[in-house]
Structures are given as structure tokens and as C-alpha cells.
Design a protein around this motif. Structure first.
Motif, PDB file in Angstrom:
ATOM      1  N   ILE A  35       1.079  -1.602  -0.204  1.00 42.25           N
ATOM      2  CA  ILE A  35      -0.056   0.173  -0.024  1.00 42.25           C
ATOM      3  C   ILE A  35       0.656   1.490   0.178  1.00 42.25           C
ATOM      4  O   ILE A  35       1.823   0.862   0.843  1.00 42.25           O
ATOM      5  CB  ILE A  35      -0.897   0.382   1.779  1.00 42.25           C
ATOM      6  N   ASP A  36       0.521   1.846  -0.520  1.00 43.70           N
ATOM      7  CA  ASP A  36       1.350   2.956  -1.276  1.00 43.70           C
ATOM      8  C   ASP A  36      -0.047   4.557  -0.545  1.00 43.70           C
ATOM      9  O   ASP A  36      -0.675   5.279  -1.155  1.00 43.70           O
ATOM     10  CB  ASP A  36       1.903   3.944  -2.604  1.00 43.70           C
ATOM     11  N   LYS A  37       0.660   4.967   0.329  1.00 41.59           N
ATOM     12  CA  LYS A  37      -0.086   6.097   0.596  1.00 41.59           C
ATOM     13  C   LYS A  37      -0.588   7.210  -0.088  1.00 41.59           C
ATOM     14  O   LYS A  37      -1.291   7.762  -0.481  1.00 41.59           O
ATOM     15  CB  LYS A  37       0.523   6.671   2.524  1.00 41.59           C
ATOM     16  N   LYS A  38       1.125   7.671  -0.466  1.00 37.72           N
ATOM     17  CA  LYS A  38       0.898   9.119  -1.247  1.00 37.72           C
ATOM     18  C   LYS A  38       0.170   8.887  -2.407  1.00 37.72           C
ATOM     19  O   LYS A  38      -0.676   9.777  -3.426  1.00 37.72           O
ATOM     20  CB  LYS A  38       2.506   9.189  -1.914  1.00 37.72           C
ATOM     21  N   GLU A  39       0.487   7.715  -3.453  1.00 32.17           N
ATOM     22  CA  GLU A  39      -0.540   8.162  -4.498  1.00 32.17           C
ATOM     23  C   GLU A  39      -1.464   8.252  -4.699  1.00 32.17           C
ATOM     24  O   GLU A  39      -2.005   8.830  -5.754  1.00 32.17           O
ATOM     25  CB  GLU A  39       0.493   6.070  -5.191  1.00 32.17           C
ATOM     26  N   PRO A  40      -2.431   7.800  -3.541  1.00 41.05           N
ATOM     27  CA  PRO A  40      -2.363   6.228  -2.791  1.00 41.05           C
ATOM     28  C   PRO A  40      -3.606   4.947  -4.281  1.00 41.05           C
ATOM     29  O   PRO A  40      -3.752   5.214  -5.390  1.00 41.05           O
ATOM     30  CB  PRO A  40      -3.615   6.186  -2.264  1.00 41.05           C
ATOM     31  N   SER A  41      -2.306   3.519  -3.469  1.00 40.68           N
ATOM     32  CA  SER A  41      -2.199   2.525  -5.068  1.00 40.68           C
ATOM     33  C   SER A  41      -2.612   1.355  -3.931  1.00 40.68           C
ATOM     34  O   SER A  41      -1.871   1.386  -2.589  1.00 40.68           O
ATOM     35  CB  SER A  41      -1.384   2.370  -6.134  1.00 40.68           C
ATOM     36  N   LEU A  42      -2.586   0.460  -4.157  1.00 42.64           N
ATOM     37  CA  LEU A  42      -2.780  -1.161  -3.786  1.00 42.64           C
ATOM     38  C   LEU A  42      -2.425  -2.018  -4.821  1.00 42.64           C
ATOM     39  O   LEU A  42      -2.597  -2.411  -5.994  1.00 42.64           O
ATOM     40  CB  LEU A  42      -3.585  -1.438  -3.094  1.00 42.64           C
ATOM     41  N   THR A  43      -1.302  -3.096  -4.646  1.00 42.82           N
ATOM     42  CA  THR A  43      -0.787  -3.635  -4.956  1.00 42.82           C
ATOM     43  C   THR A  43      -0.535  -5.037  -4.920  1.00 42.82           C
ATOM     44  O   THR A  43       0.164  -5.349  -3.593  1.00 42.82           O
ATOM     45  CB  THR A  43       1.371  -2.933  -5.554  1.00 42.82           C
ATOM     46  N   LEU A  44      -1.361  -5.859  -5.829  1.00 39.55           N
ATOM     47  CA  LEU A  44      -1.180  -7.360  -5.424  1.00 39.55           C
ATOM     48  C   LEU A  44      -0.249  -7.982  -6.140  1.00 39.55           C
ATOM     49  O   LEU A  44       0.577  -7.675  -7.704  1.00 39.55           O
ATOM     50  CB  LEU A  44      -1.942  -7.991  -5.530  1.00 39.55           C
ATOM     51  N   VAL A  45       1.097  -8.328  -5.431  1.00 37.06           N
ATOM     52  CA  VAL A  45       1.652 -10.330  -6.969  1.00 37.06           C
ATOM     53  C   VAL A  45       1.621 -11.253  -5.482  1.00 37.06           C
ATOM     54  O   VAL A  45       1.185 -11.467  -4.943  1.00 37.06           O
ATOM     55  CB  VAL A  45       3.469  -9.173  -5.469  1.00 37.06           C
ATOM     56  N   THR A  46       1.716 -12.096  -6.683  1.00 36.52           N
ATOM     57  CA  THR A  46       1.641 -13.528  -7.038  1.00 36.52           C
ATOM     58  C   THR A  46       1.809 -14.609  -7.266  1.00 36.52           C
ATOM     59  O   THR A  46       2.731 -13.873  -7.919  1.00 36.52           O
ATOM     60  CB  THR A  46      -0.442 -13.811  -7.165  1.00 36.52           C
ATOM     61  N   GLY A  47       1.761 -16.088  -7.202  1.00 35.46           N
ATOM     62  CA  GLY A  47       2.856 -16.651  -7.997  1.00 35.46           C
ATOM     63  C   GLY A  47       4.514 -17.074  -7.025  1.00 35.46           C
ATOM     64  O   GLY A  47       4.640 -16.300  -5.465  1.00 35.46           O
ATOM     65  N   GLN A  48       4.836 -18.000  -7.767  1.00 38.08           N
ATOM     66  CA  GLN A  48       5.824 -19.092  -6.636  1.00 38.08           C
ATOM     67  C   GLN A  48       6.823 -18.383  -7.705  1.00 38.08           C
ATOM     68  O   GLN A  48       7.101 -18.185  -9.089  1.00 38.08           O
ATOM     69  CB  GLN A  48       5.938 -20.073  -6.163  1.00 38.08           C
ATOM     70  N   LYS A  49       8.154 -18.548  -7.210  1.00 38.63           N
ATOM     71  CA  LYS A  49       9.345 -18.027  -7.872  1.00 38.63           C
ATOM     72  C   LYS A  49       9.805 -18.649  -9.251  1.00 38.63           C
ATOM     73  O   LYS A  49       9.392 -20.075  -8.113  1.00 38.63           O
ATOM     74  CB  LYS A  49      10.205 -18.095  -6.832  1.00 38.63           C
ATOM     75  N   PRO A  50       9.969 -19.059 -10.338  1.00 37.27           N
ATOM     76  CA  PRO A  50      10.182 -17.302 -10.370  1.00 37.27           C
ATOM     77  C   PRO A  50       9.097 -16.785 -11.511  1.00 37.27           C
ATOM     78  O   PRO A  50       9.012 -15.804 -11.804  1.00 37.27           O
ATOM     79  CB  PRO A  50      11.525 -18.210 -11.567  1.00 37.27           C
ATOM     80  N   LEU A  51       7.799 -17.759 -10.806  1.00 34.69           N
ATOM     81  CA  LEU A  51       6.431 -17.233 -11.806  1.00 34.69           C
ATOM     82  C   LEU A  51       5.517 -16.418 -10.821  1.00 34.69           C
ATOM     83  O   LEU A  51       4.237 -16.669 -10.292  1.00 34.69           O
ATOM     84  CB  LEU A  51       5.670 -18.494 -12.720  1.00 34.69           C
ATOM     85  N   PHE A  52       6.053 -14.765 -11.235  1.00 35.24           N
ATOM     86  CA  PHE A  52       4.927 -13.932 -10.070  1.00 35.24           C
ATOM     87  C   PHE A  52       4.769 -12.969 -11.597  1.00 35.24           C
ATOM     88  O   PHE A  52       4.387 -13.275 -12.538  1.00 35.24           O
ATOM     89  CB  PHE A  52       6.011 -12.803  -9.888  1.00 35.24           C
ATOM     90  N   ALA A  53       3.540 -12.938 -11.067  1.00 36.58           N
ATOM     91  CA  ALA A  53       2.560 -10.844 -11.272  1.00 36.58           C
ATOM     92  C   ALA A  53       2.178 -10.547 -10.554  1.00 36.58           C
ATOM     93  O   ALA A  53       2.269 -10.749  -9.490  1.00 36.58           O
ATOM     94  CB  ALA A  53       0.918 -12.052 -12.102  1.00 36.58           C
ATOM     95  N   GLN A  54       1.945  -8.255 -10.753  1.00 26.23           N
ATOM     96  CA  GLN A  54       2.020  -7.715 -10.319  1.00 26.23           C
ATOM     97  C   GLN A  54       0.133  -6.752 -10.768  1.00 26.23           C
ATOM     98  O   GLN A  54       0.205  -7.448 -12.341  1.00 26.23           O
ATOM     99  CB  GLN A  54       2.767  -7.037  -9.833  1.00 26.23           C
ATOM    100  N   CYS A  55      -0.064  -6.153  -9.595  1.00 27.39           N
ATOM    101  CA  CYS A  55      -1.103  -6.142 -10.349  1.00 27.39           C
ATOM    102  C   CYS A  55      -1.566  -4.644  -9.473  1.00 27.39           C
ATOM    103  O   CYS A  55      -1.369  -4.735  -8.640  1.00 27.39           O
ATOM    104  CB  CYS A  55      -2.512  -6.714 -10.547  1.00 27.39           C
ATOM    105  N   LYS A  56      -1.568  -3.527  -9.988  1.00 21.85           N
ATOM    106  CA  LYS A  56      -1.761  -2.261  -9.440  1.00 21.85           C
ATOM    107  C   LYS A  56      -3.058  -1.842  -9.486  1.00 21.85           C
ATOM    108  O   LYS A  56      -3.207  -1.487 -10.635  1.00 21.85           O
ATOM    109  CB  LYS A  56      -0.386  -1.239  -9.505  1.00 21.85           C
ATOM    110  N   PHE A  57      -3.312  -1.197  -8.140  1.00 25.48           N
ATOM    111  CA  PHE A  57      -4.724  -0.687  -8.232  1.00 25.48           C
ATOM    112  C   PHE A  57      -5.256   0.935  -7.767  1.00 25.48           C
ATOM    113  O   PHE A  57      -4.169   0.860  -6.903  1.00 25.48           O
ATOM    114  CB  PHE A  57      -5.884  -1.158  -7.535  1.00 25.48           C
ATOM    115  N   ILE A  58      -4.945   1.626  -8.465  1.00 25.18           N
ATOM    116  CA  ILE A  58      -5.272   3.245  -7.834  1.00 25.18           C
ATOM    117  C   ILE A  58      -6.296   3.207  -7.717  1.00 25.18           C
ATOM    118  O   ILE A  58      -7.517   2.984  -7.336  1.00 25.18           O
ATOM    119  CB  ILE A  58      -5.789   4.323  -9.204  1.00 25.18           C
ATOM    120  N   LEU A  59      -5.785   3.748  -5.741  1.00 23.59           N
ATOM    121  CA  LEU A  59      -7.415   3.634  -4.816  1.00 23.59           C
ATOM    122  C   LEU A  59      -8.219   4.562  -4.538  1.00 23.59           C
ATOM    123  O   LEU A  59      -8.665   5.377  -4.788  1.00 23.59           O
ATOM    124  CB  LEU A  59      -6.980   3.301  -3.617  1.00 23.59           C
ATOM    125  N   ASP A  60      -9.283   4.558  -4.665  1.00 23.51           N
ATOM    126  CA  ASP A  60     -10.788   5.291  -4.907  1.00 23.51           C
ATOM    127  C   ASP A  60     -10.272   6.428  -3.654  1.00 23.51           C
ATOM    128  O   ASP A  60      -9.619   6.255  -2.535  1.00 23.51           O
ATOM    129  CB  ASP A  60     -12.358   4.810  -4.571  1.00 23.51           C
TER     130      ASP A  60
END
Length: 426
Positions: free
Chosen positions: A33-58
Motif C-alpha cells: 500500500i502506497d499512501k501518497k499515490e494512493p495505490s494498492l499493489t498485489l503480487v502473486t505466484g511462486q518463484k520464478p512465475l510471478f504477477a503483479q497488479c496495481k490499483f489506484i485507490l478511490d
């Protein structure tokens, strides 16, 4: 701390969480969680197969803090379904008296009368996930417009099912592997590949999801051995594409061209499109016939109670002299080929290609000069209806000759009366 993801981003959250593999006992999802942006990023998966997704918060998000932790994968996977379609995704993170963090949700039944409390204790963010985020920012990539990536996805999807699919930038070709065998095809000239890349069906789907969910106009690509990473402003995914070296070492099977014809693809597709669109019985049967001899080509449809035949304008025909050939093929497959992808649709090259196992395919070439077909569809020799098609073509020729004679007689009569000046329009 109550970060709120707008309801419009629910599909993006679903696409992110659906790839969480809960068959692994250890399948946590890291949250940043980034308070300044503000955003929430999720990172999923096991090494080395990862995925990330960032959401700009309301803007209605409250009490945000710069924080990182992880949530159980099974719990995270259910999050999109705990909120009704018209609801924003309001997450509630709380700190316990013992110093740990937990997430708490109240799920209401569809009738709104019953409620369920769903609470899950959080853990520390996964070290590999933290490293993945840091490394992604340093990863050397090639930047490509999203529209080009979407076209690459389309080309990959068109060749399914496959095990591996390599797009070759230098040769402007695509190599497809099915059942361990490879086949080379030419890519349309309007596709400018940024780099050579290998795709799998899973990679194609993950890239498609990334394109569907990103708000940006560009995708960054990085290939490192068997790993392929795609990055957007608000997400990234790393995929495994093993077997690259084996794919490149293989050679396509040697084939034999039985017939070669250059004809008007406009006419070819228009006749098939008319039959399939306007006649439900023909559409259901999905059978059409391609007639070829050393001078002409024709399309025939013999689906009771219909018997149609139409000659197609040709500029070149090659094959055995005086040899009549009739081939059966599924018209729906051919109708899927886009005319805009062909350089010369007025004179498109078609080949009847025979493989070592006896299988036949109709190769459609983007250009008559190309060595590789742009598309190929299954086709089979079927002489059972040849005599009927020949009779129909002969009948059509007689009608055309009779019509031409009548037209000539009318012109001669008009000329004799002084009403015809040599123009074909009268």
C-alpha cells in the motif's frame, strides 16, 4: 485502514486472483500500500512465475499507511465474489493488540438479511515478492504499443491449439508446434514485430488479460531464457516458455504442393459468406467444395436441397494438365481469414499442400511471392461429387454462351437501326 478499489476494476481483480494456484499450501498474496499515490499493489505466484497488479485507490479510502504484508491465497481468491457487482471493493485492515494485521469483511447474502463475518490474519510480505517488485523496475525491456501486442495475441489465438508458438522478427514468420511437430507460416506484412518471442497458450491468455485490464497504451517485454515478462504501468506478469531451443532446432515436415491457383479472394469469400449467412442448412453442414482444373476454379455447395456452383476469377492455375480435382473444406474456417491481412486479395495465392502422413491443407498466402502460407485450413480430396459439379459447370457455360449470343444479336439489331454506337451500355 480501509483502502477502496472502485467497482469498475473488479474484473481486473478477478483476472489477478484467478491465477492464484491454491493447490500449493503456500500460496500467499503480498499486498503493498502506497499512501501518497494512493495505490494498492498485489503480487502473486511462486518463484520464478510471478504477477503483479496495481490499483489506484478511490478517494474515499481512509487511514491509509505505507505498509506491506501478505494474505492467504485462498482468501484473496474469493475477494471479488464477496462483493456484489454494484459494490466497490472496500477492504478493512486492522491491527490487533498483539501487533499483527488482519483483514475483516462482512459478506451479505443476496437477500440482504443474513451476514457473514470473514476475518483472516495477515503475515509478513513474501521476500520473493518484494524482490520481484524491485527487479521489475530495473529489468531491461523493449517497449511496444498495446495495439501491436493485441495483434500478436490475435495471431497466436488464431493458431490454437498449439504447444509453442514462436514469432520470428527477422523472418517475419510464425512457427507453431503441435503434437511435437512444427509448421512455419508467414505473418502479414502489416505486423511489425518488435522482438522475436515465444508464446504458450497460457502466456497468450495472461498477456490478453494484461492488455484488457491495463489503462496504459504500451507494454514492455523482456525475455530471459525460458522466462518472458510483460509489464504495463499498472501490472506485470512473468511466464514460463520452456522448450525454446528444441522448437528452434526442429524443421517443418517436407510437403508437396499438389495444386496452385491465384484467384480473387473477394469473390471466393463473398460466395461462401452468402451461402453460410443466408442458408442455415449450409451453415450447419459447414461443407463446401473447391473445384480446380488446369484453367479455372469454382466453389460448389451441395447441401440438400441446395446445389450451387460459382466459377471464381483466376489469374493463374498450375497442376496436372486436364486433371479435374475436387476438394471438400469447412467454409467457416476460410471465412475467418481476414481480407485486410492479404496484400493482393484480387489475386490471392492458394495451394493444395500434402503432408507426409497424407493430410491435405489449403494454404492461403498473404502474397503470391511468399514462401510460407499465412493461414492453412484442413481440406480433403472428394471425387464423389465431381461428375455432378462438372455437369453443373457445363450447364452454366452453355447458359453463359447463350446469353452472350443473345446480347450480340441485340447489339447487331440496334446497330442496324442506327441506335447502337459501339458502347456496351444500351
Amino acid at each position: 485502514m480501509k483502502p477502496t478499489i472502485p467497482k469498475e476494476k473488479k474484473q481486473r481483480l478477478k483476472n489477478t486472483t484467478k491465477n492464484i494456484d491454491t493447490r500449493y499450501s503456500d500460496s500467499p498474496v503480498s499486498v503493498f500500500i502506497d499512501k501518497k499515490e494512493p495505490s494498492l499493489t498485489l503480487v502473486t505466484g511462486q518463484k520464478p512465475l510471478f504477477a503483479q497488479c496495481k490499483f489506484i485507490l478511490d478517494k474515499r479510502s481512509t487511514n491509509l499507511k505505507d505498509k506491506q504484508f501478505s494474505i492467504d491465497g485462498s482468501y484473496t481468491k474469493q475477494l471479488p465474489d464477496y462483493f456484489a457487482s454494484e459494490q466497490d471493493i472496500e477492504l478493512n485492515f486492522q491491527d490487533s493488540s498483539a501487533g499483527s494485521t488482519f483483514i475483516e469483511l462482512i459478506q451479505f447474502a443476496p437477500n440482504g438479511e443474513q451476514a457473514t463475518l470473514r476475518r483472516c490474519e495477515c503475515s509478513n510480505a513474501i521476500k520473493e515478492h518484494i524482490t520481484y517488485l524491485e527487479n521489475n523496475n530495473k529489468l531491461p525491456t523493449t517497449t511496444v504499443s498495446k495495439s501491436v501486442i493485441e495483434r500478436i495475441i490475435y495471431e497466436s489465438t488464431e493458431h490454437m491449439p498449439f504447444e509453442l508458438c514462436e514469432m520470428n522478427q527477422e523472418q517475419q514468420s510464425i512457427r507453431v508446434q503441435r503434437d511435437g511437430k512444427v509448421e512455419d507460416k508467414h505473418l502479414p506484412n502489416d505486423i511489425k514485430l518488435p522482438i522475436s518471442m515465444v508464446m504458450t497458450p497460457e502466456t497468450t491468455q495472461q498477456l490478453s488479460d494484461l492488455c484488457d485490464n491495463t489503462d496504459g497504451d504500451e507494454i514492455e517485454i523482456a525475455q530471459q531464457g525460458d522466462l518472458l515478462t510483460f509489464k504495463a504501468d499498472d501490472g506485470a506478469v512473468t511466464c514460463f516458455v520452456g522448450g525454446i531451443n528444441e522448437l528452434r532446432a526442429k524443421s517443418p515436415e517436407k510437403t508437396q504442393t499438389l495444386r496452385h491457383v491465384e484467384l480473387s479472394f473477394y469473390e471466393f469469400k463473398a460466395e461462401l459468406g452468402h451461402c453460410v449467412k443466408e442458408y442455415n442448412g449450409i451453415k450447419q453442414a459447414n461443407n463446401a467444395l473447391l473445384y480446380l482444373d488446369d484453367k479455372k476454379a469454382a466453389i460448389a455447395v451441395l447441401t440438400p436441397p441446395y446445389e450451387f456452383v460459382r466459377p471464381i476469377s483466376t489469374s493463374k492455375v498450375s497442376g496436372k494438365k486436364n486433371k479435374y480435382s475436387l476438394y471438400r473444406f469447412p467454409p467457416k474456417d476460410l471465412l475467418d481469414i481476414k481480407i485486410k491481412d492479404l496484400n493482393g486479395a484480387n489475386s490471392t495465392r492458394l495451394d493444395i499442400i500434402k503432408y507426409p502422413n497424407g493430410e491435405l491443407k489449403l494454404g492461403v498466402y498473404s502474397s503470391s511471392k511468399d514462401k510460407l502460407p499465412y493461414r492453412s485450413i484442413p481440406i480433403e480430396n472428394d471425387e464423389s461429387q465431381l461428375s455432378k459439379v462438372l455437369v453443373m459447370l457445363e450447364s452454366l457455360e452453355k447458359i453463359e454462351v447463350t446469353s452472350q449470343h443473345k446480347k450480340q444479336e441485340v447489339q447487331e439489331d440496334l446497330f442496324a437501326s442506327g441506335m447502337y454506337d459501339g458502347d456496351d451500355e444500351y
